[in-house]
Write a protein that holds these residues in place. Structure first.
Motif, PDB file in Angstrom:
ATOM      1  N   VAL A   1       0.871  -1.178   0.000  1.00  0.00           N
ATOM      2  CA  VAL A   1       0.000   0.000   0.000  1.00  0.00           C
ATOM      3  C   VAL A   1       0.902   1.220   0.000  1.00  0.00           C
ATOM      4  O   VAL A   1       1.824   1.321   0.811  1.00  0.00           O
ATOM      5  CB  VAL A   1      -0.912   0.033   1.244  1.00  0.00           C
ATOM      6  N   ILE A   2       0.641   2.144  -0.915  1.00  0.00           N
ATOM      7  CA  ILE A   2       1.412   3.381  -1.002  1.00  0.00           C
ATOM      8  C   ILE A   2       0.435   4.549  -0.899  1.00  0.00           C
ATOM      9  O   ILE A   2      -0.568   4.598  -1.607  1.00  0.00           O
ATOM     10  CB  ILE A   2       2.190   3.453  -2.335  1.00  0.00           C
ATOM     11  N   ASP A   3       0.750   5.472   0.000  1.00  0.00           N
ATOM     12  CA  ASP A   3      -0.069   6.668   0.164  1.00  0.00           C
ATOM     13  C   ASP A   3       0.478   7.755  -0.763  1.00  0.00           C
ATOM     14  O   ASP A   3       1.646   8.139  -0.662  1.00  0.00           O
ATOM     15  CB  ASP A   3      -0.021   7.135   1.618  1.00  0.00           C
TER      16      ASP A   3
ATOM     17  N   GLY B   1       6.668  -9.471 -10.607  1.00  0.00           N
ATOM     18  CA  GLY B   1       6.450  -8.326  -9.730  1.00  0.00           C
ATOM     19  C   GLY B   1       5.372  -8.540  -8.694  1.00  0.00           C
ATOM     20  O   GLY B   1       4.760  -9.607  -8.595  1.00  0.00           O
ATOM     21  N   ASP B   2       5.156  -7.506  -7.906  1.00  0.00           N
ATOM     22  CA  ASP B   2       4.206  -7.542  -6.802  1.00  0.00           C
ATOM     23  C   ASP B   2       2.984  -6.682  -7.122  1.00  0.00           C
ATOM     24  O   ASP B   2       2.967  -5.934  -8.091  1.00  0.00           O
ATOM     25  CB  ASP B   2       4.872  -7.006  -5.534  1.00  0.00           C
ATOM     26  N   PHE B   3       1.973  -6.791  -6.265  1.00  0.00           N
ATOM     27  CA  PHE B   3       0.756  -5.988  -6.394  1.00  0.00           C
ATOM     28  C   PHE B   3       0.956  -4.665  -5.659  1.00  0.00           C
ATOM     29  O   PHE B   3       1.596  -4.624  -4.609  1.00  0.00           O
ATOM     30  CB  PHE B   3      -0.442  -6.724  -5.788  1.00  0.00           C
ATOM     31  N   VAL B   4       0.406  -3.583  -6.202  1.00  0.00           N
ATOM     32  CA  VAL B   4       0.533  -2.264  -5.582  1.00  0.00           C
ATOM     33  C   VAL B   4      -0.850  -1.633  -5.474  1.00  0.00           C
ATOM     34  O   VAL B   4      -1.599  -1.583  -6.450  1.00  0.00           O
ATOM     35  CB  VAL B   4       1.468  -1.349  -6.400  1.00  0.00           C
ATOM     36  N   ILE B   5      -1.154  -1.158  -4.275  1.00  0.00           N
ATOM     37  CA  ILE B   5      -2.399  -0.430  -4.016  1.00  0.00           C
ATOM     38  C   ILE B   5      -1.998   1.006  -3.707  1.00  0.00           C
ATOM     39  O   ILE B   5      -1.178   1.244  -2.818  1.00  0.00           O
ATOM     40  CB  ILE B   5      -3.142  -1.019  -2.805  1.00  0.00           C
ATOM     41  N   ILE B   6      -2.547   1.955  -4.443  1.00  0.00           N
ATOM     42  CA  ILE B   6      -2.265   3.367  -4.190  1.00  0.00           C
ATOM     43  C   ILE B   6      -3.531   4.009  -3.645  1.00  0.00           C
ATOM     44  O   ILE B   6      -4.595   3.919  -4.258  1.00  0.00           O
ATOM     45  CB  ILE B   6      -1.797   4.086  -5.468  1.00  0.00           C
ATOM     46  N   ILE B   7      -3.405   4.643  -2.469  1.00  0.00           N
ATOM     47  CA  ILE B   7      -4.554   5.316  -1.853  1.00  0.00           C
ATOM     48  C   ILE B   7      -4.326   6.826  -1.885  1.00  0.00           C
ATOM     49  O   ILE B   7      -3.212   7.290  -2.098  1.00  0.00           O
ATOM     50  CB  ILE B   7      -4.788   4.819  -0.406  1.00  0.00           C
ATOM     51  N   ASN B   8      -5.381   7.576  -1.672  1.00  0.00           N
ATOM     52  CA  ASN B   8      -5.361   9.049  -1.692  1.00  0.00           C
ATOM     53  C   ASN B   8      -4.840   9.587  -3.026  1.00  0.00           C
ATOM     54  O   ASN B   8      -4.011  10.493  -3.063  1.00  0.00           O
ATOM     55  CB  ASN B   8      -4.524   9.600  -0.527  1.00  0.00           C
TER      56      ASN B   8
ATOM     57  N   PHE C   1       0.051  -4.247 -15.635  1.00  0.00           N
ATOM     58  CA  PHE C   1      -0.832  -3.138 -15.277  1.00  0.00           C
ATOM     59  C   PHE C   1      -2.043  -3.612 -14.478  1.00  0.00           C
ATOM     60  O   PHE C   1      -2.590  -2.851 -13.681  1.00  0.00           O
ATOM     61  CB  PHE C   1      -1.273  -2.401 -16.544  1.00  0.00           C
ATOM     62  N   THR C   2      -2.450  -4.874 -14.666  1.00  0.00           N
ATOM     63  CA  THR C   2      -3.612  -5.374 -13.927  1.00  0.00           C
ATOM     64  C   THR C   2      -3.314  -5.529 -12.446  1.00  0.00           C
ATOM     65  O   THR C   2      -4.245  -5.672 -11.645  1.00  0.00           O
ATOM     66  CB  THR C   2      -4.085  -6.728 -14.485  1.00  0.00           C
ATOM     67  N   LYS C   3      -2.044  -5.479 -12.047  1.00  0.00           N
ATOM     68  CA  LYS C   3      -1.683  -5.619 -10.637  1.00  0.00           C
ATOM     69  C   LYS C   3      -1.615  -4.281  -9.916  1.00  0.00           C
ATOM     70  O   LYS C   3      -1.239  -4.227  -8.756  1.00  0.00           O
ATOM     71  CB  LYS C   3      -0.339  -6.348 -10.507  1.00  0.00           C
ATOM     72  N   LEU C   4      -1.986  -3.211 -10.597  1.00  0.00           N
ATOM     73  CA  LEU C   4      -2.029  -1.883  -9.987  1.00  0.00           C
ATOM     74  C   LEU C   4      -3.470  -1.553  -9.626  1.00  0.00           C
ATOM     75  O   LEU C   4      -4.368  -1.641 -10.463  1.00  0.00           O
ATOM     76  CB  LEU C   4      -1.487  -0.827 -10.956  1.00  0.00           C
ATOM     77  N   LYS C   5      -3.696  -1.166  -8.374  1.00  0.00           N
ATOM     78  CA  LYS C   5      -5.023  -0.779  -7.898  1.00  0.00           C
ATOM     79  C   LYS C   5      -4.914   0.637  -7.329  1.00  0.00           C
ATOM     80  O   LYS C   5      -4.118   0.891  -6.437  1.00  0.00           O
ATOM     81  CB  LYS C   5      -5.513  -1.719  -6.797  1.00  0.00           C
TER      82      LYS C   5
END
Length: 151
Positions: A19-21, A53-60, A121-125
């Motif tokens: 998770v990345i803010d 690669g890994d999954f990335v969730i970007i919030i805010n 790109f499908t692993k980016l949320k």
């Protein structure tokens, strides 16, 4: 004797969720770090032709920042496919309307332009607010310091 291409075993692909803010992060610097994580370049078993690669969730996403006059001068274009169907929108207007699209477009431009890039790109949320529906994956919080620079 020819060198064999290294292919990591499928069971060794331990995919993490991060998770990345995006609050007060610079758009381009954030996007390049996220693209490297999606690609798997931060891992020892990185293989250019595979998805490791890994999954990335970007919030805010609505709080991402740009420097200078990019808020009013940076343009985003889309076309409906019809004659005269070109739509042009500034960064500020798109950020008010669909802030997720800004980060998605920046990261997608840094991925390979082929089937592998579309799969990565499908692993980016990307999410507008501080909440996301991926708590079951137990994502780790990742702090990226993109505020370096002269400004």
């Amino acid at each position: 004797m020819t060198a064999k291409t290294y292919i990591p075993p499928v069971d060794s692909l331990d995919r993490q969720w991060y998770v990345i803010d995006a609050t007060n992060q610079r758009l381009g610097r954030l996007a390049s770090e996220v693209a490297q994580i999606l690609r798997g370049k931060n891992k020892a078993n990185y293989t250019p032709h595979m998805d490791v690669g890994d999954f990335v969730i970007i919030i805010n996403a609505e709080k991402v920042a740009v420097t200078g006059k990019k808020g009013t001068q940076k343009l985003y274009r889309r076309h409906s496919g019809r004659p005269g169907g070109m739509k042009v929108e500034t960064f500020d207007k798109l950020q008010a309307r669909i802030p997720e699209r800004i980060i998605e477009k920046a990261v997608k431009g840094m991925l390979p332009k082929q089937a592998l890039g579309r799969q990565l790109f499908t692993k980016l949320k990307v999410y507008r607010g501080p909440h996301h529906p991926h708590e079951a994956q137990k994502p780790q919080t990742l702090v990226i310091d993109t505020n370096t620079g002269d400004n």
